[in-house]
Each structure stands twice: as structure tokens, then as C-alpha cells.
Design a protein around this motif. Structure first.
Motif, PDB file in Angstrom:
ATOM      1  N   ARG A  86       5.496  -2.937  -2.499  1.00  0.00           N
ATOM      2  CA  ARG A  86       6.799  -2.249  -2.489  1.00  0.00           C
ATOM      3  C   ARG A  86       7.456  -2.316  -3.859  1.00  0.00           C
ATOM      4  O   ARG A  86       8.085  -1.354  -4.303  1.00  0.00           O
ATOM      5  CB  ARG A  86       7.728  -2.871  -1.443  1.00  0.00           C
ATOM      6  N   ILE A  90      -2.645   3.826  -1.627  1.00  0.00           N
ATOM      7  CA  ILE A  90      -3.005   4.206  -0.258  1.00  0.00           C
ATOM      8  C   ILE A  90      -4.414   3.728   0.057  1.00  0.00           C
ATOM      9  O   ILE A  90      -4.682   3.195   1.145  1.00  0.00           O
ATOM     10  CB  ILE A  90      -2.889   5.730  -0.072  1.00  0.00           C
ATOM     11  N   LEU A 108       5.944   4.760   2.785  1.00  0.00           N
ATOM     12  CA  LEU A 108       6.190   5.042   1.377  1.00  0.00           C
ATOM     13  C   LEU A 108       7.655   5.380   1.143  1.00  0.00           C
ATOM     14  O   LEU A 108       8.283   4.882   0.199  1.00  0.00           O
ATOM     15  CB  LEU A 108       5.301   6.195   0.922  1.00  0.00           C
ATOM     16  N   ASN A 109       8.212   6.210   2.004  1.00  0.00           N
ATOM     17  CA  ASN A 109       9.620   6.586   1.870  1.00  0.00           C
ATOM     18  C   ASN A 109      10.541   5.373   2.014  1.00  0.00           C
ATOM     19  O   ASN A 109      11.501   5.209   1.255  1.00  0.00           O
ATOM     20  CB  ASN A 109       9.982   7.652   2.907  1.00  0.00           C
ATOM     21  N   ASN A 117       8.654   4.780  -8.768  1.00  0.00           N
ATOM     22  CA  ASN A 117       9.696   5.730  -8.398  1.00  0.00           C
ATOM     23  C   ASN A 117      10.811   5.765  -9.447  1.00  0.00           C
ATOM     24  O   ASN A 117      11.333   6.839  -9.802  1.00  0.00           O
ATOM     25  CB  ASN A 117      10.277   5.348  -7.038  1.00  0.00           C
ATOM     26  N   VAL A 137      -0.336   6.569  -6.687  1.00  0.00           N
ATOM     27  CA  VAL A 137      -0.006   6.260  -5.294  1.00  0.00           C
ATOM     28  C   VAL A 137      -1.231   6.406  -4.398  1.00  0.00           C
ATOM     29  O   VAL A 137      -1.423   5.631  -3.455  1.00  0.00           O
ATOM     30  CB  VAL A 137       1.147   7.151  -4.795  1.00  0.00           C
ATOM     31  N   LEU A 175       5.712   0.264  -6.005  1.00  0.00           N
ATOM     32  CA  LEU A 175       6.146   1.610  -5.636  1.00  0.00           C
ATOM     33  C   LEU A 175       7.546   1.908  -6.173  1.00  0.00           C
ATOM     34  O   LEU A 175       7.809   3.021  -6.647  1.00  0.00           O
ATOM     35  CB  LEU A 175       6.114   1.769  -4.115  1.00  0.00           C
ATOM     36  N   PHE A 206       1.647   6.223   6.548  1.00  0.00           N
ATOM     37  CA  PHE A 206       1.871   5.803   5.176  1.00  0.00           C
ATOM     38  C   PHE A 206       3.039   6.541   4.531  1.00  0.00           C
ATOM     39  O   PHE A 206       3.774   5.952   3.731  1.00  0.00           O
ATOM     40  CB  PHE A 206       0.619   5.990   4.316  1.00  0.00           C
ATOM     41  N   GLN A 207       3.225   7.808   4.860  1.00  0.00           N
ATOM     42  CA  GLN A 207       4.314   8.548   4.243  1.00  0.00           C
ATOM     43  C   GLN A 207       5.662   7.957   4.634  1.00  0.00           C
ATOM     44  O   GLN A 207       6.564   7.806   3.808  1.00  0.00           O
ATOM     45  CB  GLN A 207       4.256  10.030   4.628  1.00  0.00           C
TER      46      GLN A 207
END
Length: 453
Positions: free
Chosen positions: A244, A281, A147-148, A251, A277, A247, A143-144
Motif C-alpha cells: 500500500r 498485481i 487498488l482504489n 499515485n 502496477v 502504491l 484487485f481494482q
């Protein structure tokens, strides 16, 4: 020709099947965007009139989105395989594009039937993954990493472009919605409205420093949650916005706050953003869980789950006549709005299954019809945990009197949504709270012990 099939992904932005179909138009032919009103899915027990009308509003908005880029959305009435077969007989399309969707078994069966038809008809069926959810042996980033990427990658959005040259001629006739059969039930007077325009307005209202930093403290009480939660769940459930996009909106807000240089505000907003977040998840985790355990909707994990339904208890719970003010107020609120915050949902399920001893299946089905944002993976995952019938290690039981004292200490929520409370006509509690909690916990403990033997 190519067909672009929309299901629960009612948007143009961040829509990879749309992008790929357009990108391949030179090689595979022009694109026919399609939505199918399927009688079997409309009649499915999970589908209520409020869901159908929300989808219609989303489709109206999507029609306008297509018009703005020089295209259209073709709507058909019929079963998916029949509609596709008829279009294939007329146009001999060679490629079908769609998203992989993690949804209830009836829709999964429909997708499998379409895949089988495509194979027999020689049509290449492209089902593209989304939400970093892995199907079968597909690739899935941690997930990280996801996420990035999601926070940094440019989102493909056709808005502002003229794509008319990529669309196939629109086939006749134009469907009249009055010919689409109605789903069961009535619409809810205070439900949220569908469509990308509505979703953008809801997101703009939530993604502010003040709203975001108060979010972690607003989600438990239905009083605060109505205005304190992001309220994006119906739009995520029907793919009006992508995760997305959410997110990246989050951000961008954090980056904006950083630019203001207020260290105290930065810290609070960052903490709240991480908290938000975490919920995204969890959402992805529920989706993956249903992909891994497709029987979550139907299977009994314990051999001795209750099979008998106490109809008197079920009716009292459904209609908000249990004599437990907080439970009944939550039901009346839900019946008007089609929404409840997560803790209140868990409290309703816990009370029904643990204290009233109702099987989880009719409880889950009733709430699926009531929740506008019904998303099978999340819904069944949460119901199974709150009913004590999941593989979750902890046994979560929500005492309704304790929840009322903590989440509605002044009785504001109950007074607003349970006008009959305190009058002679309001029923006495249908069970003893302390005794039913004791017996319910003992039953769950015995079920878990039997599974371990």
C-alpha cells in the motif's frame, strides 16, 4: 498484557497488528513488541547468511523506529512456541497479534504450531490479513477495489508520536546478537542493505518521472535493470515497506506530474505507472497462488519429472562454468549481488531445467539461497513456470544465446561479470545449444501430454 509478534513485517508504518494492539491496550493490557530468532528457521535450507544479516539490519532500524515513539523491540532466541510459553508463564499475556504471512512450508508449520499453543493456553491469537490475499474462506476484494482503497486510505504511521504509555515494561535480558547462530553461507559483498531508512532512500531514487517512464524499457537486460528497476523487492519481501505504501508513492508521483501540465510527460508516466502496477498485481497473484496450492514448494505436478541429478551439470551451472557466457555471467553477478532481474532469473532456470535436464527442486533451492529478495510464493511460482512444471498454459523456454544477443548485444555485461571469458581457461559449452533445446522442449511436451491423458 499483549504480545505483538514481528516476522516478515519489519516496519511500524501501515502495520495493522501494531495499530490494533495499541488501540486495545486499555482493554487487553500493555504491548510487548517481540521478534524471535528461531534456530529451526535459521537452519532452514532456504535461509542463507545474507538473508539473516539483512534481517539484522532491518531489526536495528526497527529498534530505532520504536525508540523514536517511546518504545522498544524485544528480541528473543528460541523456538517460537517455547519463547511464547516462557513469556506467558512470566506475564500471563492474553492476546497475541501478528500478520498472516504467505511463506514457505516450514514457517507455515511454525505459525500453525503457535496457533495451536495459543488455543491450549487460552491466548487469543489475532492474525490479520495483508496484501489483499485470502486465506481459507476469508474476504478478498477484487484487485481494482483494493487498488482504489490502497491509493486513497490514510496509512497509519506512529512516527512523531509518543506512545511510551502503551508499552509494557521491557523484560530482561537484552539479547546479544553474537549468541544467535549463524545461517549457512557467506554474506554477499554487493547486496542491498536492510532497514526502513535504506528502503526510503531506494524508493526516493526510483519514484521520479525520469526513472519511472524509463522503467518498462529497463527491466529485461541485467545491464539496465540494476539501475532501472525499483529494487524494492527485498524490502517488500521482508515487509520493511507495504505494498500500500508503494502504491501511494506511485499515485503521488502521477498526481505531481499531472500538476505540471505536460501532456506528453503525463502520458508516458501514466503508462509506466500502469506497467509497474501490473507487476504488483502479479506479485499478489503469486501470493494467492501459494495460499491456494500450498504444495507448490514440494509437489510434482507431472508424474515423470526427472528425479536423477546430474551433479556435474548442477555444479557447472551453480559456479558459472557451463561455457555459456551469458548464463555464467548471470551466476557470477548473482553471487556478488544477491539479485537478478526477472528475465535473467527465468533464463537461468530454463537453461538448468530444460536444457541441462536438472530437476526443478535443487535449482529452486539453490536460487532461493542466492536471491536476497527470496519470497517463497513468487520464487516457486516463477521457477515452476520457467522450468515447464507449472499449470501455466504456455511453455516458456529461454534460449541463452538468443537472450545474450538481445539483452547484452555488445557483451558489456559478460565482460564485466565474467573476467575469464575468452581466455584459455574458460570452459567449452557443456552441451550443444540447439540439440538440448530440441530435446528439452520435446520432454516438456511429452510431460504435458501425459498429464492430459
Amino acid at each position: 498484557m499483549q504480545v505483538l509478534w514481528f516476522k516478515r513485517d519489519l516496519r511500524l508504518s501501515d502495520h495493522m497488528p501494531l495499530f490494533e494492539a495499541m488501540r486495545n491496550a486499555k482493554h487487553h493490557g500493555l504491548v510487548l513488541p517481540l521478534y524471535i530468532h528461531e534456530p529451526s528457521q535459521i537452519a532452514d535450507v532456504h535461509t542463507a547468511r545474507q538473508h539473516q544479516l539483512f534481517v539484522h539490519e532491518c531489526l536495528d532500524d526497527l529498534q530505532q523506529q520504536f525508540a523514536n515513539v517511546g518504545g522498544y523491540l524485544h528480541e528473543e532466541l528460541g523456538e517460537a512456541v517455547d519463547v511464547l510459553a516462557a513469556l506467558h508463564a512470566q506475564f500471563k499475556f492474553t492476546h497475541l497479534w501478528a500478520h498472516q504471512e504467505t511463506t514457505q512450508f516450514a514457517q507455515y508449520q511454525r505459525d500453525r504450531a503457535v496457533a495451536a499453543w495459543c488455543k491450549s493456553a487460552g491466548v487469543v491469537f489475532h492474525e490479520l490479513p495483508q496484501n489483499n490475499v485470502q486465506r481459507a474462506r476469508g474476504d478478498k476484494a477484487d484487485f481494482q477495489t483494493y487498488l482504489n482503497r490502497a491509493a486513497q486510505q490514510e496509512i497509519k504511521n506512529p512516527a512523531g508520536r509518543n506512545l511510551q504509555a502503551f508499552f509494557a515494561p521491557r523484560p530482561p535480558p537484552v539479547l546479544k546478537r553474537c549468541n544467535v547462530p549463524n545461517a549457512a553461507g557467506e554474506d554477499k559483498p554487493l547486496r542491498m542493505k536492510g532497514g526502513r531508512t535504506q528502503a526510503r532512500a531506494v524508493a526516493a531514487k526510483f519514484f521520479t518521472p525520469a526513472k519511472l517512464k524509463s522503467y518498462p524499457f529497463s527491466i529485461s537486460s541485467p545491464l539496465k535493470a540494476w539501475n532501472g528497476c525499483s529494487r524494492l523487492s527485498p524490502y517488500l519481501a521482508y515487509g520493511v515497506v507495504s505494498d500500500r505504501e508503494v502504491l501511494q508513492k506511485l499515485n503521488a508521483l502521477v498526481n505531481t506530474v499531472h500538476g505540471q501540465g505536460d501532456s506528453v510527460l503525463i502520458s508516458k508516466v501514466e503508462d509506466a505507472a500502469r506497467f509497474y502496477v501490473d507487476r504488483l498485481i502479479w506479485r499478489q497473484g503469486y501470493l494467492q497462488q501459494l495460499e491456494n496450492h500450498t504444495g507448490l514448494e514440494t509437489d510434482a505436478f507431472y508424474g515423470d519429472e526427472p528425479a536423477e541429478v546430474n551433479q556435474e551439470f548442477l555444479n557447472a551451472w551453480q559456479h558459472g562454468r557451463t561455457g555459456f557466457a551469458y548464463i555464467d555471467a548471470c551466476q557470477h553477478f548473482l553471487q556478488q549481488t544477491g539479485w537478478l532481474n526477472m528475465r535473467a532469473r527465468a533464463t537461468l532456470v530454463s537453461f538448468a531445467c530444460v536444457q541441462l535436464g536438472l530437476p526443478w527442486q535443487p535449482v529452486a533451492l539453490y536460487l532461493a539461497q542466492q536471491f536476497l529478495d527470496f519470497e517463497p510464493a513468487i520464487h516457486y511460482g516463477q521457477v515452476r513456470i520457467a522450468s515447464g512444471t507449472s499449470h501455466f498454459s504456455q511453455m516458456l523456454v529461454y534460449d541463452p544465446l538468443k537472450q545474450q544477443a538481445e539483452q547484452d548485444p555488445k557483451g558489456e555485461f559478460v565482460k564485466r561479470w565474467l573476467p575469464g571469458y575468452g581466455t584459455a581457461g574458460y570452459p567449452a559449452p557443456i552441451i550443444d545449444n540447439a540439440e538440448s533445446l530440441k530435446q528439452g522442449k520435446a520432454r516438456l511436451h511429452a510431460m504435458r501430454q501425459n498429464r492430459l491423458l
